[in-house]
Design a protein around this motif. Structure first.
Motif: not given
Length: 81
Positions: A68-76
């Motif tokens: 989830s943290r990696m996906i959030m980083g990609l979204i940002k």
């Protein structure tokens, strides 16, 4: 249920990546985040119902939280593009 939600995570990432616009990709990434949350919930339920031991549940939940943290980083990282 746990299998379906866990398969949904990379499937939505792949589908979104194939889209031509970052806005659409971000939307699919958000769906993937929802699938992470669903998988984590299913893992907790499986543990509480005795289908999975606590150690395995914590391990899987840890992986899902990192994902989830990696996906959030990609979204940002895609917001500015």
């Amino acid at each position: 249920q746990l299998r379906r939600s866990s398969v949904s995570i990379p499937s939505n990432i792949a589908e979104g990546f194939a889209r031509q616009y970052n806005r659409e990709f971000r939307q699919f990434l958000r769906v993937s985040l929802g699938s992470c949350a669903e998988a984590e919930t299913q893992c907790i339920i499986a543990e509480r119902r005795g289908f999975m031991d606590e150690e395995k549940s914590k391990e899987i939940c840890g992986h899902l939280q990192r994902e989830s943290r990696m996906i959030m980083g990609l979204i940002k990282s895609l917001r500015g593009r």
